[in-house]
Design a protein around this motif. Structure first.
Motif, PDB file in Angstrom:
ATOM      1  N   SER A   1     -11.891   0.040  -8.803  1.00  0.00           N
ATOM      2  CA  SER A   1     -10.727   0.057  -7.901  1.00  0.00           C
ATOM      3  C   SER A   1      -9.892  -1.194  -8.111  1.00  0.00           C
ATOM      4  O   SER A   1     -10.339  -2.192  -8.699  1.00  0.00           O
ATOM      5  CB  SER A   1     -11.177   0.132  -6.438  1.00  0.00           C
ATOM      6  N   TYR A   2      -8.648  -1.097  -7.637  1.00  0.00           N
ATOM      7  CA  TYR A   2      -7.735  -2.242  -7.584  1.00  0.00           C
ATOM      8  C   TYR A   2      -7.304  -2.430  -6.128  1.00  0.00           C
ATOM      9  O   TYR A   2      -7.150  -1.440  -5.379  1.00  0.00           O
ATOM     10  CB  TYR A   2      -6.500  -1.999  -8.444  1.00  0.00           C
ATOM     11  N   THR A   3      -7.086  -3.679  -5.727  1.00  0.00           N
ATOM     12  CA  THR A   3      -6.628  -3.978  -4.365  1.00  0.00           C
ATOM     13  C   THR A   3      -5.327  -4.759  -4.445  1.00  0.00           C
ATOM     14  O   THR A   3      -5.256  -5.798  -5.119  1.00  0.00           O
ATOM     15  CB  THR A   3      -7.674  -4.795  -3.592  1.00  0.00           C
ATOM     16  N   VAL A   4      -4.281  -4.243  -3.763  1.00  0.00           N
ATOM     17  CA  VAL A   4      -2.977  -4.902  -3.694  1.00  0.00           C
ATOM     18  C   VAL A   4      -2.848  -5.539  -2.324  1.00  0.00           C
ATOM     19  O   VAL A   4      -3.126  -4.893  -1.297  1.00  0.00           O
ATOM     20  CB  VAL A   4      -1.836  -3.897  -3.933  1.00  0.00           C
TER      21      VAL A   4
ATOM     22  N   GLN B   1       7.570   0.446   2.945  1.00  0.00           N
ATOM     23  CA  GLN B   1       6.517   0.423   1.937  1.00  0.00           C
ATOM     24  C   GLN B   1       7.058  -0.168   0.641  1.00  0.00           C
ATOM     25  O   GLN B   1       8.266  -0.375   0.482  1.00  0.00           O
ATOM     26  CB  GLN B   1       5.978   1.824   1.673  1.00  0.00           C
ATOM     27  N   ALA B   2       6.119  -0.432  -0.287  1.00  0.00           N
ATOM     28  CA  ALA B   2       6.503  -0.893  -1.624  1.00  0.00           C
ATOM     29  C   ALA B   2       5.520  -0.307  -2.627  1.00  0.00           C
ATOM     30  O   ALA B   2       4.312  -0.215  -2.360  1.00  0.00           O
ATOM     31  CB  ALA B   2       6.507  -2.419  -1.712  1.00  0.00           C
TER      32      ALA B   2
ATOM     33  N   VAL C   1       0.799   2.174  -3.688  1.00  0.00           N
ATOM     34  CA  VAL C   1       1.829   2.068  -2.653  1.00  0.00           C
ATOM     35  C   VAL C   1       1.230   1.387  -1.426  1.00  0.00           C
ATOM     36  O   VAL C   1       0.220   1.851  -0.874  1.00  0.00           O
ATOM     37  CB  VAL C   1       2.384   3.450  -2.282  1.00  0.00           C
ATOM     38  N   VAL C   2       1.857   0.281  -1.029  1.00  0.00           N
ATOM     39  CA  VAL C   2       1.444  -0.449   0.176  1.00  0.00           C
ATOM     40  C   VAL C   2       2.340   0.007   1.316  1.00  0.00           C
ATOM     41  O   VAL C   2       3.570  -0.110   1.230  1.00  0.00           O
ATOM     42  CB  VAL C   2       1.555  -1.972  -0.026  1.00  0.00           C
ATOM     43  N   THR C   3       1.750   0.524   2.389  1.00  0.00           N
ATOM     44  CA  THR C   3       2.513   1.057   3.514  1.00  0.00           C
ATOM     45  C   THR C   3       2.409   0.131   4.723  1.00  0.00           C
ATOM     46  O   THR C   3       1.687  -0.876   4.711  1.00  0.00           O
ATOM     47  CB  THR C   3       2.002   2.458   3.881  1.00  0.00           C
ATOM     48  N   GLY C   4       3.162   0.489   5.773  1.00  0.00           N
ATOM     49  CA  GLY C   4       3.109  -0.267   7.028  1.00  0.00           C
ATOM     50  C   GLY C   4       3.911  -1.547   7.008  1.00  0.00           C
ATOM     51  O   GLY C   4       3.747  -2.404   7.894  1.00  0.00           O
ATOM     52  N   LEU C   5       4.809  -1.710   5.991  1.00  0.00           N
ATOM     53  CA  LEU C   5       5.601  -2.939   5.906  1.00  0.00           C
ATOM     54  C   LEU C   5       6.785  -2.881   6.862  1.00  0.00           C
ATOM     55  O   LEU C   5       7.214  -1.811   7.303  1.00  0.00           O
ATOM     56  CB  LEU C   5       6.093  -3.134   4.468  1.00  0.00           C
TER      57      LEU C   5
ATOM     58  N   PHE D   1      -0.951  -7.159   4.122  1.00  0.00           N
ATOM     59  CA  PHE D   1      -1.190  -5.717   4.087  1.00  0.00           C
ATOM     60  C   PHE D   1      -1.874  -5.382   2.756  1.00  0.00           C
ATOM     61  O   PHE D   1      -1.475  -5.880   1.703  1.00  0.00           O
ATOM     62  CB  PHE D   1       0.125  -4.948   4.201  1.00  0.00           C
ATOM     63  N   THR D   2      -2.901  -4.527   2.788  1.00  0.00           N
ATOM     64  CA  THR D   2      -3.631  -4.199   1.568  1.00  0.00           C
ATOM     65  C   THR D   2      -3.703  -2.688   1.381  1.00  0.00           C
ATOM     66  O   THR D   2      -3.675  -1.923   2.346  1.00  0.00           O
ATOM     67  CB  THR D   2      -5.064  -4.755   1.594  1.00  0.00           C
ATOM     68  N   GLU D   3      -3.763  -2.313   0.114  1.00  0.00           N
ATOM     69  CA  GLU D   3      -4.020  -0.925  -0.266  1.00  0.00           C
ATOM     70  C   GLU D   3      -4.962  -0.951  -1.465  1.00  0.00           C
ATOM     71  O   GLU D   3      -4.848  -1.822  -2.330  1.00  0.00           O
ATOM     72  CB  GLU D   3      -2.742  -0.175  -0.626  1.00  0.00           C
ATOM     73  N   ILE D   4      -5.906   0.013  -1.519  1.00  0.00           N
ATOM     74  CA  ILE D   4      -6.868   0.129  -2.622  1.00  0.00           C
ATOM     75  C   ILE D   4      -6.584   1.416  -3.382  1.00  0.00           C
ATOM     76  O   ILE D   4      -6.338   2.464  -2.768  1.00  0.00           O
ATOM     77  CB  ILE D   4      -8.312   0.116  -2.099  1.00  0.00           C
ATOM     78  N   GLY D   5      -6.602   1.332  -4.697  1.00  0.00           N
ATOM     79  CA  GLY D   5      -6.353   2.511  -5.524  1.00  0.00           C
ATOM     80  C   GLY D   5      -7.103   2.421  -6.838  1.00  0.00           C
ATOM     81  O   GLY D   5      -7.650   1.372  -7.197  1.00  0.00           O
ATOM     82  N   ALA D   6      -7.106   3.553  -7.561  1.00  0.00           N
ATOM     83  CA  ALA D   6      -7.854   3.626  -8.819  1.00  0.00           C
ATOM     84  C   ALA D   6      -7.034   3.186 -10.018  1.00  0.00           C
ATOM     85  O   ALA D   6      -7.583   2.866 -11.068  1.00  0.00           O
ATOM     86  CB  ALA D   6      -8.362   5.047  -9.050  1.00  0.00           C
TER      87      ALA D   6
END
Length: 653
Positions: free
Chosen positions: A331-334, A313-314, A351-355, A341-346
């Motif tokens: 929201s924000y999308t990384v 992860q990062a 934290v982007v997982t699954g890397l 790989f994407t993660e959405i947060g407020a």
């Protein structure tokens, strides 16, 4: 019948009275006596009629009593006039005033009969009003004023305003009054008079000078709906050709410069006012207001994207956009590259997982609000997720009694994560089955890493492998060490753990170590000699004589005392010695040199005529020197001008 008046009494004399009743039979018994009472003299008031009096005056009335007692006044018509007991009149309105004259009597005179006089209060012209503010507009002026303190005793019927130039007038019943027919551009002052049924007052003082001006009309088109984030410039004109200025009535939604440049704070309803204050020719224009809607847009782009790699992860930190687009960011999308790989947060960080471990990634960020999603940010710098560390290096060891003191060098790469420990494994065959080594608690030293494997069998050859552990797990094991065989005890002449010869074996343990806090049984000497002055730099001759020890094992303690006086020379060389990754070597004291001299034949490095420096001072300017020819002790100058001298590094274990 009662009452009965008794006459012929003497005024001023006290009397009591009894009463009898008489019928046809005769007169009855007298009553009890009355209370005492004294007949009083009467008095007469003289009060001349005042005749007609003008409103606004304050005359004092006069009346007398033939008793010479003071007469008091009251008013029966307080709505028209009032009076003090002493006779001072005050008028409330014009009309008929009735005043009463009274004398209440005393111990000699009874109260006088009241005398009343009614007379006329005649109205007069009112007082002058007080001038207020004159406000000019096109061809006319509004003049304010305050009613006079005195109405003259009659209701005010009107007020009249008169201009000082041209004699223009305006009449009315209250303030303000508007005087029309004035010439624009001409300065005017104004006075005011008050009129009642008697006549008109004197004129007030003049107002300040004002100048009527031409009117003007503003044209301001409605801006209609505007998008947040834009900066339009509004326009409005006046038929006077004077410049129109803008203000905002909704500064929480929008602001505007006087020149018309709009800026939006948030979405909502924006209200803008257009004004023209006038000049010497034109009066201020009536403000024109326009209201319109400010709608949201997609937000700005997030900035300062920084990624921190972890295990699979990062964590991606960023700064919110300078503009929200007028609506709250929901929201924000990384997004990662590669892999998307994407993660959405407020909020930051996300934290982007699954890397994949050990893979380099960059990341971009977008922001979303009710109007849509922003463009992607600039990519972060590349970061690599954590992987296992590489293999440990140079695994070696020295034998002990059923133990092996194992040493190795840390891996060349930690895998991007701090090494949290090591796995040490042991086998009796280089290519055989390995198991965890017992008792191997890892400690770091300046020369490398060290642990002592315990529970081994003396005279049996062992092989060791080491792997590093980090957040990603246990890394690959090193190549097997050379065969290491534990031995039970050391004898004189054996090779010690540090690769030197054992020259002293104690029957009972002795104190050793840097602070004499350890327990040792053996001394070994480095096979390599030392050659240097006591101190390479300048040593002050005033160095104090400190306490040194000649006890076996105390040379380490002595050597540290020497280093406190001079950080160069032989003491430094001895402490800098590293053999088999062991760093606890030191300069021997006189007791330890005597033990070596006793084994000089076995050691074989003593040469007749040479001197050897010990870790003990003799005086402030000299240290102790062992004469190799006969084992005697002499002094050796510590001053920097002397030459070099021999010595050896030893260690206790």
């Amino acid at each position: 019948s009662s009452p009965i008046v008794v006459t012929g009494l003497t005024n001023g004399t006290a009397y009591t009275f009894t009463v009898t009743a008489t019928n046809s039979v005769g007169t009855g018994i007298a009553s009890g006596a009355s209370s005492s009472t004294t007949p009083l003299s009467s008095q007469l008031i003289t009060f001349v009629d005042p005749g007609t009096i003008s409103f606004g005056t304050t005359p004092t009335l006069s009346a007398t009593s033939d008793s010479s007692l003071t007469v008091a006044f009251t008013s029966s018509t307080s709505g028209v006039c009032t009076i003090t007991t002493g006779g001072l009149l005050a008028f409330v309105a014009a009309g008929t005033c009735t005043i009463n004259a009274d004398q209440v009597g005393d111990g000699t005179y009874s109260a006088a009969t009241r005398v009343s006089r009614s007379f006329t209060i005649s109205a007069v012209v009112p007082g002058a009003p007080t001038i207020g503010t004159a406000t000019a507009s096109s061809g006319q002026t509004s003049v304010a004023f305050t009613a006079p303190a005195s109405t003259g005793g009659a209701s005010i019927t009107s007020y009249t305003v008169t201009s000082n130039t041209g004699g223009h007038t305006a009449s009315g019943s209250s303030s303000p009054l508007v005087v029309t027919g004035l010439a624009n551009g001409t300065a005017y002052t104004f006075t005011v008079t008050t009129t009642n049924r008697v006549g008109s007052s004197a004129a007030s003082v003049a107002s300040s000078s004002v100048t009527p001006k031409l009117s003007q009309l503003i044209t301001f088109a409605n801006p209609v709906t505007q998008s947040f984030g834009t900066t339009p410039t509004l326009s409005a004109t006046s038929d006077s050709s004077l410049t129109v200025a803008f203000t905002s009535s909704t500064s929480g939604v929008c602001t505007i410069t006087t020149g018309g440049v709009l800026a939006f704070v948030t979405v909502g309803t924006c209200t803008i006012n257009a004004d023209q204050v006038g000049d010497g020719t034109y009066s201020a224009a009536t403000a024109v207001t326009r209201t319109f809607t400010v709608t949201a847009t997609a937000s700005g782009v997030p900035t300062s994207v920084v990624a921190t790699a972890g295990l699979t992860q990062a964590s991606v930190a960023f700064t919110a956009p300078a503009s929200t687009g007028g609506a709250s960011i929901t929201s924000y999308t990384v997004t990662s590259s590669p892999g998307s790989f994407t993660e959405i947060g407020a909020s930051s960080p996300i934290v982007v997982t699954g890397l994949a471990n050990g893979t380099a990634y960059t990341f971009t960020v977008t922001a979303t609000n009710s109007a849509g999603t922003s463009s992607s940010s600039s990519a972060s710098s590349s970061v690599t997720t954590i992987s296992v560390a590489t293999a440990a290096q140079s695994v070696a060891g020295t034998s002990g009694n059923a133990t092996v003191a194992l040493t190795w060098v840390a891996p060349s790469s930690t895998g991007g994560s701090a090494i949290t420990g090591y796995s040490v494994r042991v086998s009796t065959s280089s290519g055989g089955s390995y198991s965890d080594a017992a008792g191997c608690t890892v400690a770091a030293t300046s020369a490398g890493l060290l642990c002592t494997a315990t529970g081994l069998t003396n005279a049996t050859a062992y092989y060791f492998k080491v792997a590093a552990i980090n957040a990603a797990g246990t890394g690959p094991y090193s190549s097997a060490s050379a065969a290491i065989t534990p031995i039970g005890t050391y004898a004189l002449g054996d090779t010690g753990p540090g690769g030197g010869k054992v020259f002293y074996v104690a029957s009972t343990p002795f104190a050793c170590g840097a602070t004499l806090g350890k327990s040792c049984k053996y001394l070994e000497v480095s096979p390599t000699g030392l050659w240097n002055p006591w101190c390479v730099g300048t040593l002050a001759t005033t160095s104090p004589v400190v306490a040194f020890s000649s006890a076996i094992g105390a040379g380490y303690w002595n050597t540290n005392k020497m280093l406190a006086d001079c950080t160069s020379g032989l003491a430094y060389d001895a402490r800098a010695t590293v053999r088999n990754l062991l760093t606890d070597w030191y300069l021997p004291n006189t007791g330890e040199w005597n033990a070596m001299y006793a084994e000089r034949v076995m050691l074989g490095f003593f040469i007749d005529g040479q001197g050897y420096l010990a870790s003990e001072d003799a005086t402030t300017a000299s240290a102790k020197e062992l004469v190799g020819a006969d084992g005697t002790w002499v002094t050796f100058s510590k001053i920097s001008t002397h030459g070099a001298i021999h010595s050896r590094a030893i260690r206790a274990f």
